[in-house]
Scaffold this motif. Sequence first.
Motif, PDB file in Angstrom:
ATOM      1  N   GLU A  30       0.895  -1.114   0.068  1.00 21.69           N
ATOM      2  CA  GLU A  30       0.081  -0.014   0.124  1.00 21.69           C
ATOM      3  C   GLU A  30       0.720   1.211   0.009  1.00 21.69           C
ATOM      4  OE1 GLU A  30      -3.492   0.335   2.244  1.00 21.69           O
ATOM      5  OE2 GLU A  30      -3.967  -1.999   1.839  1.00 21.69           O
ATOM      6  N   VAL A  31       0.249   2.330  -0.162  1.00 14.11           N
ATOM      7  CA  VAL A  31       0.963   3.682   0.134  1.00 14.11           C
ATOM      8  C   VAL A  31       0.107   4.360   1.329  1.00 14.11           C
ATOM      9  CG1 VAL A  31       1.027   6.171  -0.811  1.00 14.11           C
ATOM     10  CG2 VAL A  31       1.218   4.070  -2.410  1.00 14.11           C
ATOM     11  N   ALA A  32       1.103   4.749   2.310  1.00 16.45           N
ATOM     12  CA  ALA A  32       0.617   5.270   3.632  1.00 16.45           C
ATOM     13  C   ALA A  32       0.583   6.978   3.475  1.00 16.45           C
ATOM     14  CB  ALA A  32       1.183   4.905   4.774  1.00 16.45           C
ATOM     15  N   PHE A  33      -0.201   7.646   3.970  1.00 13.12           N
ATOM     16  CA  PHE A  33      -0.213   9.139   4.190  1.00 13.12           C
ATOM     17  C   PHE A  33       0.115   9.324   5.830  1.00 13.12           C
ATOM     18  CE2 PHE A  33      -2.568   8.987   0.266  1.00 13.12           C
ATOM     19  CZ  PHE A  33      -1.880   9.837  -0.599  1.00 13.12           C
ATOM     20  N   ARG A  34       0.843  10.450   6.038  1.00  9.30           N
ATOM     21  CA  ARG A  34       1.029  10.934   7.463  1.00  9.30           C
ATOM     22  C   ARG A  34       0.130  12.243   7.682  1.00  9.30           C
ATOM     23  NH1 ARG A  34       6.718  11.347   9.893  1.00  9.30           N
ATOM     24  NH2 ARG A  34       6.548  13.329   8.782  1.00  9.30           N
ATOM     25  N   PHE A  35      -0.530  12.517   8.513  1.00 12.10           N
ATOM     26  CA  PHE A  35      -1.360  13.537   8.818  1.00 12.10           C
ATOM     27  C   PHE A  35      -0.409  14.433   9.858  1.00 12.10           C
ATOM     28  CE2 PHE A  35      -4.998  11.140   7.614  1.00 12.10           C
ATOM     29  CZ  PHE A  35      -5.286  11.819   6.206  1.00 12.10           C
ATOM     30  N   GLY A  36       0.153  15.766   9.577  1.00 11.19           N
ATOM     31  CA  GLY A  36       0.730  16.283  10.394  1.00 11.19           C
ATOM     32  C   GLY A  36       0.090  17.170  11.492  1.00 11.19           C
ATOM     33  N   ARG A  37      -1.232  17.251  10.936  1.00 13.96           N
ATOM     34  CA  ARG A  37      -2.093  17.884  12.143  1.00 13.96           C
ATOM     35  C   ARG A  37      -3.361  16.926  12.365  1.00 13.96           C
ATOM     36  NH1 ARG A  37      -1.253  22.384   8.193  1.00 13.96           N
ATOM     37  NH2 ARG A  37      -3.540  21.919   7.101  1.00 13.96           N
ATOM     38  N   ALA A  38      -4.142  17.438  13.590  1.00 13.74           N
ATOM     39  CA  ALA A  38      -5.294  16.582  13.673  1.00 13.74           C
ATOM     40  C   ALA A  38      -6.483  16.981  12.550  1.00 13.74           C
ATOM     41  CB  ALA A  38      -5.844  17.037  14.853  1.00 13.74           C
ATOM     42  N   ILE A  39      -7.094  15.743  12.194  1.00 11.01           N
ATOM     43  CA  ILE A  39      -8.092  15.830  11.436  1.00 11.01           C
ATOM     44  C   ILE A  39      -9.564  15.749  12.328  1.00 11.01           C
ATOM     45  CG2 ILE A  39      -9.266  14.709   9.393  1.00 11.01           C
ATOM     46  CD1 ILE A  39      -6.654  15.329   8.527  1.00 11.01           C
ATOM     47  N   PRO A  40     -10.201  17.046  12.133  1.00 11.20           N
ATOM     48  CA  PRO A  40     -11.535  17.101  12.890  1.00 11.20           C
ATOM     49  C   PRO A  40     -12.712  16.438  12.092  1.00 11.20           C
ATOM     50  CG  PRO A  40     -10.940  19.224  11.796  1.00 11.20           C
ATOM     51  CD  PRO A  40      -9.824  18.163  11.429  1.00 11.20           C
ATOM     52  N   PRO A  41     -13.686  16.066  12.937  1.00 10.58           N
ATOM     53  CA  PRO A  41     -14.863  15.466  12.361  1.00 10.58           C
ATOM     54  C   PRO A  41     -15.289  16.273  11.225  1.00 10.58           C
ATOM     55  CG  PRO A  41     -15.181  15.351  14.583  1.00 10.58           C
ATOM     56  CD  PRO A  41     -13.950  16.191  14.244  1.00 10.58           C
ATOM     57  N   GLY A  42     -15.783  15.435   9.947  1.00 13.46           N
ATOM     58  CA  GLY A  42     -16.290  16.472   8.779  1.00 13.46           C
ATOM     59  C   GLY A  42     -15.130  17.436   8.305  1.00 13.46           C
ATOM     60  N   ALA A  43     -14.045  17.104   8.455  1.00 19.39           N
ATOM     61  CA  ALA A  43     -12.874  17.743   7.603  1.00 19.39           C
ATOM     62  C   ALA A  43     -13.046  17.847   6.050  1.00 19.39           C
ATOM     63  CB  ALA A  43     -11.710  17.411   8.041  1.00 19.39           C
ATOM     64  N   SER A  44     -12.848  18.929   5.487  1.00 20.41           N
ATOM     65  CA  SER A  44     -13.184  18.884   3.988  1.00 20.41           C
ATOM     66  C   SER A  44     -11.991  18.142   3.239  1.00 20.41           C
ATOM     67  CB  SER A  44     -13.082  20.431   3.614  1.00 20.41           C
ATOM     68  OG  SER A  44     -11.843  21.010   3.791  1.00 20.41           O
ATOM     69  N   GLU A  45     -12.061  17.882   1.831  1.00 18.11           N
ATOM     70  CA  GLU A  45     -11.141  17.139   1.161  1.00 18.11           C
ATOM     71  C   GLU A  45      -9.812  18.314   1.381  1.00 18.11           C
ATOM     72  OE1 GLU A  45     -12.136  17.086  -3.102  1.00 18.11           O
ATOM     73  OE2 GLU A  45     -13.471  15.489  -2.394  1.00 18.11           O
ATOM     74  N   GLN A  53      -8.788  20.444   3.433  1.00 19.02           N
ATOM     75  CA  GLN A  53      -8.333  20.423   4.837  1.00 19.02           C
ATOM     76  C   GLN A  53      -7.362  19.154   4.954  1.00 19.02           C
ATOM     77  OE1 GLN A  53     -12.124  21.260   7.000  1.00 19.02           O
ATOM     78  NE2 GLN A  53     -10.795  21.849   9.033  1.00 19.02           N
ATOM     79  N   ILE A  54      -8.022  18.191   4.702  1.00 15.88           N
ATOM     80  CA  ILE A  54      -7.464  16.682   4.583  1.00 15.88           C
ATOM     81  C   ILE A  54      -6.318  16.661   3.886  1.00 15.88           C
ATOM     82  CG2 ILE A  54      -7.471  14.254   4.203  1.00 15.88           C
ATOM     83  CD1 ILE A  54     -10.457  14.303   5.420  1.00 15.88           C
ATOM     84  N   ILE A  55      -6.363  17.044   2.459  1.00 10.95           N
ATOM     85  CA  ILE A  55      -5.017  17.163   1.802  1.00 10.95           C
ATOM     86  C   ILE A  55      -4.032  17.928   2.379  1.00 10.95           C
ATOM     87  CG2 ILE A  55      -3.796  18.028  -0.608  1.00 10.95           C
ATOM     88  CD1 ILE A  55      -6.844  16.440  -1.577  1.00 10.95           C
ATOM     89  N   ALA A  56      -4.089  19.460   2.887  1.00 10.21           N
ATOM     90  CA  ALA A  56      -3.517  20.219   3.307  1.00 10.21           C
ATOM     91  C   ALA A  56      -2.711  19.812   4.601  1.00 10.21           C
ATOM     92  CB  ALA A  56      -4.133  21.603   3.738  1.00 10.21           C
ATOM     93  N   SER A  57      -3.408  18.703   5.266  1.00  9.86           N
ATOM     94  CA  SER A  57      -2.904  18.053   6.624  1.00  9.86           C
ATOM     95  C   SER A  57      -1.687  17.137   6.545  1.00  9.86           C
ATOM     96  CB  SER A  57      -3.976  17.541   7.584  1.00  9.86           C
ATOM     97  OG  SER A  57      -4.853  18.643   7.620  1.00  9.86           O
ATOM     98  N   VAL A  58      -1.813  16.454   5.263  1.00 12.88           N
ATOM     99  CA  VAL A  58      -0.719  15.445   4.962  1.00 12.88           C
ATOM    100  C   VAL A  58       0.621  16.006   5.008  1.00 12.88           C
ATOM    101  CG1 VAL A  58       0.106  13.695   3.208  1.00 12.88           C
ATOM    102  CG2 VAL A  58      -2.117  14.056   3.655  1.00 12.88           C
ATOM    103  N   ASP A  59       1.786  15.442   5.500  1.00  8.95           N
ATOM    104  CA  ASP A  59       3.155  15.692   5.611  1.00  8.95           C
ATOM    105  C   ASP A  59       4.099  14.915   5.175  1.00  8.95           C
ATOM    106  OD1 ASP A  59       3.330  14.123   7.666  1.00  8.95           O
ATOM    107  OD2 ASP A  59       3.963  15.951   9.265  1.00  8.95           O
ATOM    108  N   ALA A  60       3.555  13.740   4.968  1.00 16.37           N
ATOM    109  CA  ALA A  60       4.665  12.813   4.654  1.00 16.37           C
ATOM    110  C   ALA A  60       4.030  11.416   3.861  1.00 16.37           C
ATOM    111  CB  ALA A  60       5.583  12.249   5.666  1.00 16.37           C
ATOM    112  N   VAL A  61       4.663  10.801   3.111  1.00 14.65           N
ATOM    113  CA  VAL A  61       4.147   9.652   2.259  1.00 14.65           C
ATOM    114  C   VAL A  61       5.048   8.527   2.548  1.00 14.65           C
ATOM    115  CG1 VAL A  61       4.891  10.429   0.165  1.00 14.65           C
ATOM    116  CG2 VAL A  61       3.124   8.894   0.296  1.00 14.65           C
ATOM    117  N   ALA A  62       4.599   7.009   2.695  1.00 11.64           N
ATOM    118  CA  ALA A  62       5.492   6.106   2.684  1.00 11.64           C
ATOM    119  C   ALA A  62       4.919   4.747   2.192  1.00 11.64           C
ATOM    120  CB  ALA A  62       5.881   5.785   4.233  1.00 11.64           C
TER     121      ALA A  62
END
Length: 263
Positions: free
Chosen positions: A109-124, A126-135
């Motif tokens: 698989e590919v994994a994403f890491r979120f550098g910031r907390a994702i709130p319930p109902g976060a927009s696309e 917001q979620i994309i902007a929260s990714v800080d790394a991939v592995a």
Amino acid sequence: MTTTQSTTHEATAIARQLDQAEREGNAIAQFGDMLSLEQAYQIQSELLALRLARGERIAGAKLGFTSEAKMAQMGVHEVIVGFLTADMHVDGGAALALEGLVHPRIEPEVAFRFGRAIPPGASEEQIIASVDAVAPALEIIDSRYRDFSFSLADVVADNTSASRYVLGEWTEFTDDLAGRAVTLLVDGTITETGNTSAILGDPMNALKAFARMNSRYGSGLPAGAVLLAGAATAAVALAPGRTITAIVAGIGTVELETAGAAA
Ligand code: 0L1
Ligand code: MG
């Protein structure tokens, strides 16, 4: 007892059965047509509550049915989502004991890491902007149902067959993730080949799918959480005494050893 109370009671009872099956490594019978998708997600959240009550910590989420082939097989047009806890994480340097698992399989698989907390109902966005790394990642899936066979609601209730996961080294986030070759090797022999485009056409679409699922069923994620985007090849059955390697072109390599002597 009101209908809502009896529904919650049933969800808790089914979650306890699935939790016990997971902890004892025993397969149970499918629930089949008796569950709706909504009830299945309710059971999954009861399952998470049982784990949190034992001191486990939420560490991320995972998507399933992200390939066209799997969606067609299950007759669905939407992904499914499950949770990951810190106890499900396996250090790539440690050998994974297969005792206690039911019928484990592994997939790259590919994994994403979120550098910031994702709130319930976060927009696309917001979620994309929260990714800080991939592995690169390996997911070990292990259905708690007999014969690895289930309905859509069954597998959602069973936390989308989530069992363990291994992460390769994190690298800087890029949105240029489609069309990358993926190779799965067992003891150095190529066993499966695929492409990151098998993950919803582009792993970036997994972030959008997660936004939809987090809005419908999720309660957000803490900073540092991981998203497993989906499998890039078919899953392979795990056996003792093997080394499994996944290579995602331009992203990295991740490896897992299974404990015991090879048969
Ligand atoms: O992670 C996955 O793609 C698995 C989703 C659940 C279906 C299965 O167990 O094959
Ligand atoms: Mg998976």
